[in-house]
Design a protein around this motif. Structure first.
Motif: not given
Length: 765
Positions: A512-517
């Protein structure tokens, strides 16, 4: 004085009499086939009725009809030599072949509309589906797949009819090939007997032995040898009946059934583990067909429910009381439907259905209710060829209905507001329902509940996720608005990939907050977790998207590419409603889309999901991969007489073409000349009466090597020591024969003049 005797007068060679066409060979009288026909009929009747027990209820009517049809074919073929006209004989033989094929399909329950040319693809696909299911089918087959049943019955019918044809088709002075016909009938009898022993196996075996002997040699023995042969046959049958019970063991020497079924299914089936892992996706992605589902409307086909979040991933659980209800039932009759599911390339302990399953019927496996609206099998999983019916409840309320539903959640939904924490105490947090103001309670094994759940959550790796859920909840007026806002936030700026980088401690928070993948597991897992933190009961469901709709067969075709994971959020008064946050770029097709655009507090108001539909879109428009499945109507089977007649005529022409492959050449023609004449006839270039080889050579002067073929035939015709046509000359003539015959000209020319010459015996009629 001597005189020279006059030189002997050189006599002129006798003039060769003009070559005249020999008189046509007399038509052979029909062979004594009455005894063979009687033996064939009794043996085919015994074998066909054994085959009929392969399905339940037994197809005895189809078996009897096939034997009667085969007997009629045999009788007519025995009378065929009496027809003096070659053309009429061909019409009789071709008509019998085409009529037998059409009647065979009709007898087995195949709709006549599938004989039309535009339905041949559907017919081939259906038979292919039935053939693919056979390795895993248990007999007698009681399943619901009509194609599996029709394929089993059709196999027996075709064996009967082909055996009749082979046994009695005229072959010059001979009649049929009884050895091949006996082998086909033996197969017809042996396959069902091996699968399921008859009530009197040794008595039936003796009868089969006697009938096989009569079929093979009954009409061939001279009258003086008939009695000794009958005595010898009786002695052999009695000896076999005495020895066979002593050799019969309790276990087979080689269990071929399990070997074949396991080896074939191991290569052609897919299995799935529905637990969330968040690492690189390792599901099967070959495009293999795994299910065919007949339903009034397409939806998500659910196999498993993942109700628990253990602090790292969503999991299935066996800790469920099946006496506890799983959903409320709305009065809308459109939410209820019956599914007919046929398992193709799938091996699964879960019944794949939809929504909340109310019951499973007509299944070859044990159906065990396991809670959460799903069913499982017993010790034996579902596999290829299995079929079942499912009564399901799939609510699809409108946005207005969901917005007005409120937050009066039933008591049984409380367990869907919990989450675990990744610590050594195995702590579980329970969130308050939407509208409640109580604290977050923390439960630990062996300890009383405590109200410090929020402090524990803020100290955990999920503090950012919890704060996001509270912010989205504060910006939402109703639970449905919250669901839409959460879904939009999960999708915003996220990238679909099947090889994501994962935070091992808190994969969903990192997503949700770092990699978004990520792929469907990350998207659905994050949305369900945010919903629970905001007070909306939610869970993750896994299975398949709707797939693609086969309009001809009125079925949804589901492939391994359609494997998917989505979210079920509870709507009071309606039940569990599916929401899909995975982007449309994902491989699973027909993903559910919301009906209204949504915005989130942390994005501009004008930014919306690109794949949203228009406001107020009907429920059917939620599935992007295919139309709503229309129900099959009785009028679909209507058929006029004209198209089937065209199909019959076309099939007759095809059979005539194949049969003509072996007729039309005189027995005394030299091999090379016979081959040439037959090639010309089969390619539509029959020479006129009186045509010479030199004239034929002139006809092909535009193709020098083809003309060389004719020149070599002419040289060998009048000088037997001359070399015949070579391979290059044959190829050149074949190319010339294909010229002007259209798309299938090369194949037709190859059939008429193969690369290598066939011997004289193979060319005689």
């Amino acid at each position: 004085m001597s005189t020279l005797a006059p030189a002997p007068r050189r006599e002129r060679p006798a003039r060769r009499p003009p070559r005249t066409a020999p008189a046509p060979a007399p038509v052979a009288a029909p062979a004594r086939g009455g005894l063979r026909l009687a033996a064939w009929t009794l043996l085919a009747l015994l074998a066909a009725h054994a085959w009929a027990d392969q399905v339940a209820p037994a197809s005895r009517a189809a078996a009897t009809a096939s034997v009667l049809l085969g007997s009629a074919i045999g009788a007519l073929l025995l009378l065929a030599p009496r027809v003096t006209s070659r053309r009429r004989r061909l019409l009789l033989v071709d008509g019998l072949a085409v009529g037998a094929l059409v009647l065979a399909l009709a007898t087995c329950g195949v709709p006549l509309r599938l004989l039309l040319p535009d339905a041949w693809g559907e017919l081939a696909a259906g038979i292919g589906q039935g053939l693919g299911a056979l390795p895993g089918v248990r007999v007698p087959y009681r399943g619901l797949d009509e194609w599996t049943r029709a394929t089993i019955v059709l196999g027996g019918t075709l064996l009967v009819l082909v055996s009749a044809w082979v046994a009695f088709v005229p072959r010059g002075a001979a009649t049929g090939r009884p050895l091949v016909a006996a082998g086909l009938l033996a197969t017809l009898y042996a396959v069902p007997v091996v699968e399921r022993a008859p009530d009197h196996p040794f008595l039936q075996g003796t009868a089969v032995t006697v009938l096989l002997a009569v079929l093979l040699w009954g009409d061939r023995l001279p009258r003086g040898q008939a009695r000794p042969a009958a005595i010898l046959l009786a002695v052999a049958a009695v000896a076999a009946a005495v020895l066979a019970p002593r050799l019969d063991g309790d276990r087979p020497l080689f269990d071929y059934e399990s070997f074949v079924a396991d080896s074939l299914q191991g290569r052609n089936t897919s299995t799935f583990s529905w637990q969330h892992r968040y690492g690189p996706l390792n599901w099967t992605r070959t495009g293999r067909e795994v299910l065919r589902i007949r339903a009034r409307q397409g939806t998500y086909w659910k196999a498993a429910v993942l109700p628990e979040f253990d602090g790292r991933a969503w999991r299935t659980t066996d800790a469920v009381d099946i006496r506890t209800p799983d959903t409320e039932i709305a009065e809308d009759p459109g939410y209820r439907q019956q599914l007919t599911v046929v398992v193709a390339g799938l091996r699964s302990p879960e019944y794949v259905t939809a929504g909340s399953t109310r019951s499973i019927a007509a299944s070859p496996r044990l159906a065990i209710e396991s809670g959460f609206g799903i069913f499982r099998t017993g010790s034996r999983p579902l596999r290829r060829g299995d079929a079942y019916r499912a009564e399901v409840y799939v609510p699809q309320p409108s946005p207005e209905t969901m917005r007005d539903a409120g937050s009066s959640y039933p008591l049984f939904t409380r367990r869907f507001l919990s989450m675990g924490l990744p610590d050594s105490e195995r702590s579980v947090l329970l969130f308050p329902r939407w509208g409640e103001s109580q604290s977050i309670f923390r439960y630990a094994l062996g300890a009383p509940p405590r109200s410090d759940g929020e402090e524990q959550l803020l100290a955990s790796p999920y503090r950012r996720t919890y704060r996001l859920a509270q912010r989205l909840r504060a910006a939402s007026a109703t639970p449905y608005d919250f669901i839409r806002n959460v879904r939009a936030r999960v999708m915003r700026d996220a990238t679909y990939t099947e090889t994501p980088r994962v935070d091992p401690r808190a994969p969903l928070d990192g997503f949700l907050f770092d990699r978004r993948e990520g792929y469907c597991q990350q998207f659905s897992g994050a949305m369900a977790l945010l919903l629970r933190m905001g007070g909306v009961p939610a869970r993750v469901a896994s299975g398949f998207t709707a797939g693609t709709y086969d309009d001809a067969r009125k079925e949804w075709v589901v492939r391994d590419l359609d494997a998917h994971s989505w979210v079920e959020a509870y709507v009071p008064g309606q039940g569990w409603v599916a929401f899909d946050p995975t982007p449309a770029a994902a491989p699973p097709r027909s993903q559910l889309r919301d009906d209204e655009p949504a915005t989130t507090p942390d994005e501009p108001a004008e930014e919306q999901d690109a794949d949203e539909g228009p406001a107020g879109a009907p429920a059917d428009a939620r599935l992007g991969g295919g139309p709503g499945a229309p129900a099959a109507s009785p009028g679909d089977e209507s058929l006029s007489l004209g198209p089937p007649l065209l199909v019959v005529l076309a099939a007759g022409a095809l059979v005539a073409f194949v049969v003509r492959r072996r007729v039309g050449v005189r027995a005394d023609d030299p091999p090379e000349l016979a081959e040439l004449l037959q090639a010309l006839r089969l390619t539509g270039r029959p020479p006129a009466t009186g045509t010479t080889l030199r004239q034929l050579e002139e006809r092909f002067r535009h193709a020098p090597q083809a003309a060389d073929y004719l020149r070599a035939v002419r040289a060998q015709r009048y000088a037997p020591s001359a070399t015949g046509p070579g391979r290059a000359q044959r190829a050149a003539l074949r190319t010339a024969l294909a010229d002007g015959l259209g798309a299938g000209g090369r194949l037709r020319a190859w059939w008429a003049l193969p690369p290598r010459p066939v011997g004289r015996r193979g060319r005689r009629a």
